[in-house]
Every structure is written in C-alpha cells, then in structure tokens.
Design an enzyme around this catalytic site. Structure first.
Site, short mmCIF file in Angstrom:
data_model
loop_
_atom_site.label_atom_id
_atom_site.label_comp_id
_atom_site.label_asym_id
_atom_site.label_seq_id
_atom_site.Cartn_x
_atom_site.Cartn_y
_atom_site.Cartn_z
N CYS A 43 7.85 6.68 -0.56
CA CYS A 43 7.35 7.82 -0.42
C CYS A 43 6.82 8.33 -1.70
O CYS A 43 8.06 8.26 -2.47
CB CYS A 43 8.25 8.92 0.34
SG CYS A 43 7.53 10.62 0.13
N ASN A 80 9.96 -0.50 2.32
CA ASN A 80 10.77 -0.45 3.57
C ASN A 80 11.11 -1.71 3.82
O ASN A 80 10.48 -2.79 3.06
CB ASN A 80 9.60 0.02 4.85
CG ASN A 80 9.14 1.32 4.91
OD1 ASN A 80 8.41 1.52 4.05
ND2 ASN A 80 9.91 2.09 5.56
P1 HMG Z 1 0.57 23.21 0.43
O1 HMG Z 1 0.15 23.00 -1.00
O2 HMG Z 1 2.21 23.97 0.49
O3 HMG Z 1 -0.24 23.85 1.37
O4 HMG Z 1 1.14 21.44 0.98
P2 HMG Z 1 -1.47 24.46 1.30
O5 HMG Z 1 -1.54 24.87 2.94
O6 HMG Z 1 -1.67 25.52 0.60
O7 HMG Z 1 -2.39 23.26 1.08
C1 HMG Z 1 -2.86 23.03 -0.10
C2 HMG Z 1 -4.26 22.19 0.04
O8 HMG Z 1 -4.34 21.16 0.88
C3 HMG Z 1 -5.26 23.19 0.50
O9 HMG Z 1 -6.56 23.05 -0.03
C4 HMG Z 1 -5.42 23.10 2.06
O10 HMG Z 1 -6.57 23.22 2.37
C5 HMG Z 1 -5.10 21.44 1.96
P3 HMG Z 1 -7.22 23.97 -1.24
O11 HMG Z 1 -7.17 25.33 -0.26
O12 HMG Z 1 -6.28 23.98 -2.13
O13 HMG Z 1 -8.33 23.03 -1.48
N1 HMG Z 1 -4.57 20.82 3.11
C6 HMG Z 1 -4.81 19.81 3.89
N2 HMG Z 1 -6.11 18.86 3.88
C7 HMG Z 1 -6.00 17.94 4.51
N3 HMG Z 1 -5.35 17.81 5.46
C8 HMG Z 1 -4.09 18.54 5.70
C9 HMG Z 1 -3.94 19.56 4.95
N4 HMG Z 1 -3.07 20.42 4.83
C10 HMG Z 1 -3.47 21.47 3.94
N5 HMG Z 1 -3.31 18.52 6.59
C11 HMG Z 1 1.36 20.11 2.71
C12 HMG Z 1 1.62 21.39 2.19
C13 HMG Z 1 2.51 19.87 3.90
C14 HMG Z 1 -0.27 20.29 3.13
C15 HMG Z 1 1.48 19.05 1.62
O14 HMG Z 1 2.67 19.35 1.04
C16 HMG Z 1 1.32 17.59 1.97
O15 HMG Z 1 0.32 17.32 2.61
N6 HMG Z 1 2.25 16.83 1.85
C17 HMG Z 1 2.32 15.49 2.27
C18 HMG Z 1 3.19 14.78 1.40
C19 HMG Z 1 3.31 13.40 1.91
O16 HMG Z 1 2.35 12.81 2.70
N7 HMG Z 1 4.52 12.51 1.69
C20 HMG Z 1 4.77 11.21 2.23
C21 HMG Z 1 4.87 11.14 3.73
S1 HMG Z 1 6.48 11.61 4.11
C22 HMG Z 1 7.40 9.94 3.85
O17 HMG Z 1 6.66 8.98 3.14
C23 HMG Z 1 8.66 9.58 4.44
C24 HMG Z 1 8.80 8.68 5.69
O18 HMG Z 1 8.17 7.64 5.39
C25 HMG Z 1 10.27 8.66 6.18
C26 HMG Z 1 11.39 8.21 4.96
O19 HMG Z 1 11.06 7.27 4.42
O20 HMG Z 1 12.34 8.95 5.02
C27 HMG Z 1 7.96 9.46 6.65
MG MG Z 2 9.38 5.96 4.62
#
Ligand code: HMG
Ligand code: MG
Length: 295
Positions: free
Chosen positions: A238, A247
């Site tokens: 991540c 992984n």
């Molecule tokens: P935020 O900045 O708090 O939220 O992000 P926001 O609503 O203010 O959105 C920011 C901007 O993103 C805005 O654009 C939204 O429109 C846009 P702007 O108005 O500034 O132009 N936006 C989106 N665009 C496309 N698709 C969407 C979306 N949502 C908002 N769905 C948010 C909050 C959750 C969106 C952000 O923090 C985020 O996307 N985080 C994802 C991080 C991520 O993907 N991490 C990796 C996955 S987790 C992982 O890998 C762990 C896992 O493998 C398990 C493990 O290993 O433990 C699963």
């Molecule tokens: Mg993971």
C-alpha cells in the site's frame, strides 16, 4: 477439514498500485487474463479510489471495461466511498471490496478519516452494493500492527471485522499490511476474530516484508482458514503504508498448498510463467522464490 483453498489474487491491484512506473491498461488487462487462464478463481482487478491519492489506478474503468471475463471467476474492485461504487458499477463491476483498518492513524493516512468515520462512510456503500446484488468483501488493514501507531489491539481488529460482517460483507480479509506479524500472533488474532465472524467468512492477507507470510499462512490454515490473498510475483504494497512490501507471492503460496495436499485449481507452471512475464514488463526479477528457480 475442507481440503480446498480459495486464493484471492490481488497483484493487479495491491501489486500495481505501488509501482513507481505507470503500467499501461493493456498490460494490466493481459495480466488479469493470464491469471484467470492459470486458474485463479478470484482476481482483484483494480480500485476506484481517488486518482489524486493513487494515480496508478486512474485507469480503473478502462481496465474493467477492457477485460474479457472468464465465466466463474470473480473480479472484485476496491471502492473507498459511494463515488467509487458508482464508478465501479458504471464500469460493470459485480463484486466490490470496501476497506478500513484497525488503526485510526493508518486510516487517516490512507483514507483521510478515522475508524469510526470510515465505518459511517462504508455502510451506505455496502447497503447499495447489496441492494444491487453485488458480491462484497471487506478489508481490515493493520491487523497485526501499524506503521504509524505501532501495536494494534486484537480487540480493535475483532471490532472492525465484526462491524464489516454485520453490515453485510460476505468475506473479511485480515491484512498484515506491512508484514509485522509472526505465526503465534497471527494465530491468536485469527482465533479472536473467528469468535465474532465465522471462519468460512474470513480471509487472510499477508505482506511478506519480514519473510513471515508463508509461516503465518500455515498457522492460519491450521486454524481452519480457507481463503488466502496473494500477489503474483510478490508484487505490491500500500503506498500509504510506510515500509510495506509485496504480498506473499501467489506462486510460493500455491507450492506450499500443493505440498499440504490442499487444492487450489491453479496451474502452477502457468502461474510462474505469468509472474515472470509481469516482472519482465516491470524490468525486474520476480520477488517470488519459485519465479527465480532455475530449471
Ligand atoms: P479525501 O481527500 O478525504 O476525499 O480522500 P474527497 O472526497 O475530498 O476527495 C478528494 C478528491 O478525490 C476530490 O477531487 C474527489 O472528487 C475525488 P477534487 O474535488 O479535489 O477534484 N474523489 C474520487 N475520485 C475518484 N474516485 C473516487 C473518489 N473519491 C473522491 N472514489 C479518499 C478520501 C477515500 C477518496 C482517498 O483518501 C482515497 O482515495 N484513498 C485511497 C487510498 C488507497 O487506495 N490506498 C490503497 C488501498 S488500501 C490497501 O492497499 C490495503 C489492503 O491491501 C489491505 C492490507 O494490505 O492491509 C486493502
Ligand atoms: Mg495489501
């Protein structure tokens, strides 16, 4: 004890989300199609997260739309919020995964809110996905420790896993996000969660940062878990989890499971070949052990 193990392949998402170089959508699509051809039953295809946060997944709709789906294979996609769900559905997703963590500190870095707020955000996503007949999975990150908070209480993992299950996730994947855990801890954490969520609804998700992933998986298999996440060629991590590596490699996991007499339905030769192929595209050796065996 059931002798079938379901492998959830996460390389195209958890793997490629962490690549510095941009991987073109056609390469991602070919990777997913090769993995399906090798017999993987569930292949996480991409994530509909904010491209400002994870630019590597900005092509999510193209990847999903371009994919020739193999009948019987599940292609979950990660969604962080309702916007992500709408986009995923628009691109034809029929299986989505929500995600949160057992650590407030990690959640703030990864999804910009704490645990409680994340559950409020996730609830309508699950409700709408269920109402639309989509399959659902949920992740609990930092199940064995957090890069920012340090130790994570097992009680917090149980609480978050139970909340996701109660909201309607059919499977809860317990993530050792930066590969901190060792088998005794993994076993204890799994046992505690299994008191709140039936074992058949639990998956384990180990990153191999400290070389413990297969040992942890073995301990969890002994406890009865039969769904295991893995990443071809050991890709991934991540981007918001400081110190995360890939992984557990799917090739090495399949080898272990075969040795234990557990069925996966995966063609190991085809999988190893796919791991070498994607590693070659990324310009490096596979991180799997099997991918580096010279025959
Ligand atoms: P935020 O900045 O708090 O939220 O992000 P926001 O609503 O203010 O959105 C920011 C901007 O993103 C805005 O654009 C939204 O429109 C846009 P702007 O108005 O500034 O132009 N936006 C989106 N665009 C496309 N698709 C969407 C979306 N949502 C908002 N769905 C948010 C909050 C959750 C969106 C952000 O923090 C985020 O996307 N985080 C994802 C991080 C991520 O993907 N991490 C990796 C996955 S987790 C992982 O890998 C762990 C896992 O493998 C398990 C493990 O290993 O433990 C699963
Ligand atoms: Mg993971």
């Amino acid at each position: 004890m059931d002798n079938k193990v379901r492998i959830v392949e996460v390389g195209a998402r958890d793997g490629l989300q962490n690549e510095a170089a941009r991987v073109p959508a056609p390469v991602k699509i070919e990777l997913i199609e090769r993995l399906a051809a090798a017999g993987l039953p569930v292949i996480e295809a991409t994530s509909f997260v904010s491209p400002k946060w994870v630019p590597q997944m900005a092509d999510a709709a193209d990847v999903l739309a371009g994919l020739r789906r193999k009948p019987g294979v599940g292609y979950p996609v990660l969604v962080p919020n309702q916007r992500g769900l709408e986009q995923a559905r628009g691109a034809g997703a029929d299986f989505v995964a929500v995600f949160t963590a057992a650590s407030d500190a990690f959640n703030r870095k990864n999804i910009n809110c704490d645990i409680a707020a994340s559950l409020v955000r996730i609830r309508p996503v699950i409700e709408q996905a269920k109402a639309a007949g989509l399959a659902m999975r949920g992740y609990v990150s930092c199940a064995l420790g957090c890069p920012y908070q340090g130790a994570v209480a097992v009680a917090d993992v149980v609480r978050v896993a139970a909340a996701l299950a109660q909201m309607g996730c059919e499977e809860i994947s317990l993530g050792d996000t930066i590969g901190l855990g060792t088998p005794i801890q993994a076993r204890a954490m799994l046992r505690a969660v299994a008191e709140a969520v039936p074992m058949q609804h639990i998956a384990v998700h180990f990153h191999d940062t400290r070389g413990q992933a297969l040992a942890n998986i073995y301990a969890c298999l002994e406890e009865g878990v039969r769904s295991v996440d893995a990443s071809v060629a050991g890709l991934g991590g991540c981007p918001y989890a400081r110190g995360a590596s890939g992984n557990v490699a799917t090739e090495d996991l399949v080898y272990l499971l075969q040795g234990l007499g557990l069925e996966t339905g995966v063609d190991l030769d085809a999988l190893v070949e796919t791991g070498r192929w994607i590693s070659n595209k990324l310009g490096r050796e596979p991180a799997s052990k099997l991918g580096r065996v010279k025959v």
